[in-house]
Write a protein that holds these residues in place. Structure first.
Motif, PDB file in Angstrom:
ATOM      1  N   ALA A 218       0.843  -1.208   0.000  1.00 29.03           N
ATOM      2  CA  ALA A 218       0.000   0.000   0.000  1.00 29.03           C
ATOM      3  C   ALA A 218       0.876   1.254   0.000  1.00 29.03           C
ATOM      4  O   ALA A 218       0.552   2.245  -0.659  1.00 29.03           O
ATOM      5  N   SER A 219       2.007   1.194   0.712  1.00 30.21           N
ATOM      6  CA  SER A 219       2.891   2.358   0.774  1.00 30.21           C
ATOM      7  C   SER A 219       3.445   2.712  -0.605  1.00 30.21           C
ATOM      8  O   SER A 219       3.587   3.884  -0.952  1.00 30.21           O
ATOM      9  N   GLU A 220       3.748   1.675  -1.390  1.00 35.42           N
ATOM     10  CA  GLU A 220       4.213   1.945  -2.754  1.00 35.42           C
ATOM     11  C   GLU A 220       3.135   2.680  -3.543  1.00 35.42           C
ATOM     12  O   GLU A 220       3.430   3.569  -4.342  1.00 35.42           O
ATOM     13  N   VAL A 221       1.877   2.302  -3.304  1.00 41.56           N
ATOM     14  CA  VAL A 221       0.776   2.972  -4.016  1.00 41.56           C
ATOM     15  C   VAL A 221       0.652   4.418  -3.554  1.00 41.56           C
ATOM     16  O   VAL A 221       0.464   5.330  -4.366  1.00 41.56           O
ATOM     17  N   VAL A 222       0.772   4.641  -2.255  1.00 35.43           N
ATOM     18  CA  VAL A 222       0.630   5.998  -1.711  1.00 35.43           C
ATOM     19  C   VAL A 222       1.652   6.938  -2.351  1.00 35.43           C
ATOM     20  O   VAL A 222       1.313   8.047  -2.778  1.00 35.43           O
ATOM     21  N   THR A 223       2.894   6.492  -2.462  1.00 37.38           N
ATOM     22  CA  THR A 223       3.905   7.379  -3.058  1.00 37.38           C
ATOM     23  C   THR A 223       3.705   7.480  -4.563  1.00 37.38           C
ATOM     24  O   THR A 223       3.962   8.529  -5.153  1.00 37.38           O
ATOM     25  N   ALA A 224       3.197   6.408  -5.200  1.00 38.12           N
ATOM     26  CA  ALA A 224       2.927   6.461  -6.644  1.00 38.12           C
ATOM     27  C   ALA A 224       1.806   7.458  -6.938  1.00 38.12           C
ATOM     28  O   ALA A 224       1.833   8.147  -7.960  1.00 38.12           O
ATOM     29  N   VAL A 225       0.842   7.544  -6.053  1.00 34.47           N
ATOM     30  CA  VAL A 225      -0.271   8.493  -6.243  1.00 34.47           C
ATOM     31  C   VAL A 225       0.285   9.912  -6.355  1.00 34.47           C
ATOM     32  O   VAL A 225      -0.051  10.657  -7.272  1.00 34.47           O
ATOM     33  N   GLU A 226       1.177  10.262  -5.442  1.00 34.59           N
ATOM     34  CA  GLU A 226       1.736  11.615  -5.500  1.00 34.59           C
ATOM     35  C   GLU A 226       2.545  11.830  -6.767  1.00 34.59           C
ATOM     36  O   GLU A 226       2.374  12.830  -7.471  1.00 34.59           O
ATOM     37  N   ALA A 227       3.413  10.873  -7.078  1.00 32.48           N
ATOM     38  CA  ALA A 227       4.315  11.049  -8.225  1.00 32.48           C
ATOM     39  C   ALA A 227       3.524  11.132  -9.530  1.00 32.48           C
ATOM     40  O   ALA A 227       3.765  12.024 -10.350  1.00 32.48           O
ATOM     41  N   LEU A 228       2.576  10.208  -9.718  1.00 28.59           N
ATOM     42  CA  LEU A 228       1.857  10.157 -10.996  1.00 28.59           C
ATOM     43  C   LEU A 228       0.924  11.354 -11.154  1.00 28.59           C
ATOM     44  O   LEU A 228       0.839  11.955 -12.226  1.00 28.59           O
ATOM     45  N   ALA A 229       0.221  11.705 -10.065  1.00 30.32           N
ATOM     46  CA  ALA A 229      -0.719  12.834 -10.150  1.00 30.32           C
ATOM     47  C   ALA A 229       0.058  14.131 -10.377  1.00 30.32           C
ATOM     48  O   ALA A 229      -0.305  14.946 -11.225  1.00 30.32           O
ATOM     49  N   ARG A 230       1.149  14.292  -9.668  1.00 33.90           N
ATOM     50  CA  ARG A 230       1.946  15.503  -9.777  1.00 33.90           C
ATOM     51  C   ARG A 230       2.513  15.669 -11.195  1.00 33.90           C
ATOM     52  O   ARG A 230       2.431  16.747 -11.780  1.00 33.90           O
ATOM     53  N   ASP A 231       3.064  14.587 -11.739  1.00 35.23           N
ATOM     54  CA  ASP A 231       3.631  14.647 -13.090  1.00 35.23           C
ATOM     55  C   ASP A 231       2.587  15.054 -14.115  1.00 35.23           C
ATOM     56  O   ASP A 231       2.890  15.756 -15.074  1.00 35.23           O
ATOM     57  N   ALA A 232       1.350  14.591 -13.896  1.00 34.45           N
ATOM     58  CA  ALA A 232       0.310  14.818 -14.902  1.00 34.45           C
ATOM     59  C   ALA A 232      -0.437  16.134 -14.683  1.00 34.45           C
ATOM     60  O   ALA A 232      -1.261  16.519 -15.503  1.00 34.45           O
ATOM     61  N   GLY A 233      -0.169  16.819 -13.583  1.00 34.79           N
ATOM     62  CA  GLY A 233      -0.915  18.046 -13.292  1.00 34.79           C
ATOM     63  C   GLY A 233      -2.286  17.763 -12.699  1.00 34.79           C
ATOM     64  O   GLY A 233      -3.187  18.593 -12.778  1.00 34.79           O
ATOM     65  N   ALA A 234      -2.445  16.576 -12.100  1.00 35.17           N
ATOM     66  CA  ALA A 234      -3.684  16.236 -11.396  1.00 35.17           C
ATOM     67  C   ALA A 234      -3.400  16.290  -9.888  1.00 35.17           C
ATOM     68  O   ALA A 234      -2.284  16.614  -9.473  1.00 35.17           O
ATOM     69  N   ILE A 235      -4.411  16.003  -9.068  1.00 34.11           N
ATOM     70  CA  ILE A 235      -4.214  16.008  -7.618  1.00 34.11           C
ATOM     71  C   ILE A 235      -4.757  14.702  -7.050  1.00 34.11           C
ATOM     72  O   ILE A 235      -5.940  14.405  -7.198  1.00 34.11           O
ATOM     73  N   GLY A 236      -3.893  13.954  -6.395  1.00 35.01           N
ATOM     74  CA  GLY A 236      -4.322  12.706  -5.771  1.00 35.01           C
ATOM     75  C   GLY A 236      -3.966  12.724  -4.300  1.00 35.01           C
ATOM     76  O   GLY A 236      -2.876  13.169  -3.921  1.00 35.01           O
TER      77      GLY A 236
END
Ligand code: ZN
Length: 415
Positions: free
Chosen positions: A242-260
């Protein structure tokens, strides 16, 4: 105190802040005794502004000012009167009270508008009690869902039972709907709930649209085991996945200009000396367009499945909520812009709303536009929510000028 002034609006925000189920921060949930008291109080203020006050079949507090003819269309103004737990005194409330003051000012000046006005204090925007947001505005938009009757609060009370206890008739909820009526549009003033106006040194802003959110309940399942005895190679640690997902949420959303945002995470069994066998966590995902948001979700899901596969875990998804992104109607937004210019800002700032608003539900009924008001440090859903009195005075001028700009445009279109 001058009637329909910013000072009066702010004093009324203070009065409503006193109508609360809790003493540490404001709490006013749907279909509670506090909701009834707030409606009654706001109804008195609506009457004083020259509106005919009434409570609709879904518990929204409404005030009507008839148009020049019986078949004249209506312009809707409003925001919400409910709060989250531990709330401040301006989210929703300020917009509702500004709308009432605008009507009072127009009436006091003897302004004749080509349409009727209706101010709505929506009863449930936050969704605090039953977990489903925008119940009040969906009733007005005519999009109430039968399945909502069975939603339960934390004590097991259903929406249906709460309606009855509040003195409402569930069979009549359709009476709250404005569907089929001739409507000019909906205007909502609201605190920004973000720091962009403050950072740009602006009191007011024109909203371009509202981000749609998707909310998910996510779960990683592995196997609990002894924190000492189980070697790393044989662990199926759900919290690491789950922790890997939590950090992936920030990285992927941030890169794309979205907010997770992962706002909640529970590890089970939740003991210091046990490897977490299961983790439940939430995801709130927003973006300017639904396409972008949905693309980021697919990337997050892919990352989660990869993390699960590498750690021999099962990943499950349950989608709780999806709201589409909405955009303001250009002519109404132009009126808001003209209103802000009339208040003294020659080049109003435009911004997207990252928070949800009643306007999202009303977008299913008619065009909408929104006016944002600076709030201190962007703080909202918190007792420290704060606005400046001079900003509220500007908002009042701008909101009134906006209604006049809508009237001008309406006259030009119908000449
Ligand atoms: Zn709000």
């Amino acid at each position: 105190m001058t009637p329909f002034s910013a000072d009066e609006v702010l004093a009324r925000c203070d009065v409503l802040a006193g109508i609360s189920a809790a003493t540490d921060g404001i709490e006013r949930a749907y279909l509670t005794p506090e909701h009834a008291r707030a409606n009654w109080t706001v109804g008195e203020w609506m009457d004083a502004a020259g509106l005919d006050a009434w409570q609709d079949a879904a518990g929204n507090q409404r005030g009507t000012l008839a148009g020049p003819t019986a078949d004249a269309p209506i312009l809707l103004l409003g925001s919400h009167l409910d709060t989250v737990p531990g709330a401040g005194r301006y989210d929703g409330i300020l917009g509702t009270l500004l709308a009432i003051a605008v009507v009072g000012r127009l009436r006091a000046r003897g302004v004749e508008l080509p349409f009727g006005l209706e101010v709505i204090g929506f009863a449930d925007e936050e969704g605090t009690r039953f977990g489903r947001t925008l119940l009040g505005s969906c009733a007005v938009a005519g999009t109430w869902q039968e399945s909502w009757w069975g939603l339960r609060d934390a004590h097991g009370t259903t929406v249906r039972d709460a309606f009855i206890a509040f003195g409402l008739d569930p069979a009549r909820v359709g009476d709250a709907s404005l569907r089929g009526q001739s409507i000019v549009g909906y205007l909502e003033a609201h605190i920004e709930q973000g720091p962009l106006l403050q950072d740009a040194d602006r009191a007011l802003g024109v909203v371009e649209g509202i981000m749609g959110a998707r909310r998910f309940e996510l779960q990683m399942t592995g196997e609990a085991g002894h924190a000492g005895g189980m070697p790393y190679g044989r662990r199926r640690d759900a919290l690491l996945g789950a922790s890997e997902v939590v950090t992936a949420v920030e990285a992927l959303a941030r890169d794309a200009g979205a907010i997770g945002t992962v706002g909640r995470l529970h590890a089970y069994p939740g003991a210091m000396n046990v490897i977490p066998g299961r983790v439940e966590f939430s995801l709130d995902l927003r973006a300017e367009t639904d396409a972008l948001r949905d693309r980021v979700w697919r990337e997050i899901e892919e990352a989660a499945l990869k993390a699960a596969a590498s750690r021999n875990l099962a990943f499950d998804v349950h989608e709780l909520h999806a709201a589409r992104a909405t955009h303001v109607a250009a002519p109404l937004a132009a009126a808001v812009e003209a209103g802000i210019r009339a208040s003294g800002d020659a080049a109003p700032m435009r911004l997207l709303s990252k928070a949800g608003h009643d306007a999202m539900a009303i977008a299913d009924l008619c065009d909408y536009a929104m006016l944002f008001i600076r709030c201190k440090d962007g703080v909202s859903h918190h007792r420290d929510e704060s606005v400046r009195a001079d900003d509220v005075a500007l908002a009042l001028d701008a909101f009134e000028a906006t209604v006049l700009a809508v009237a001008d445009a309406h006259d030009r279109a119908h000449d």
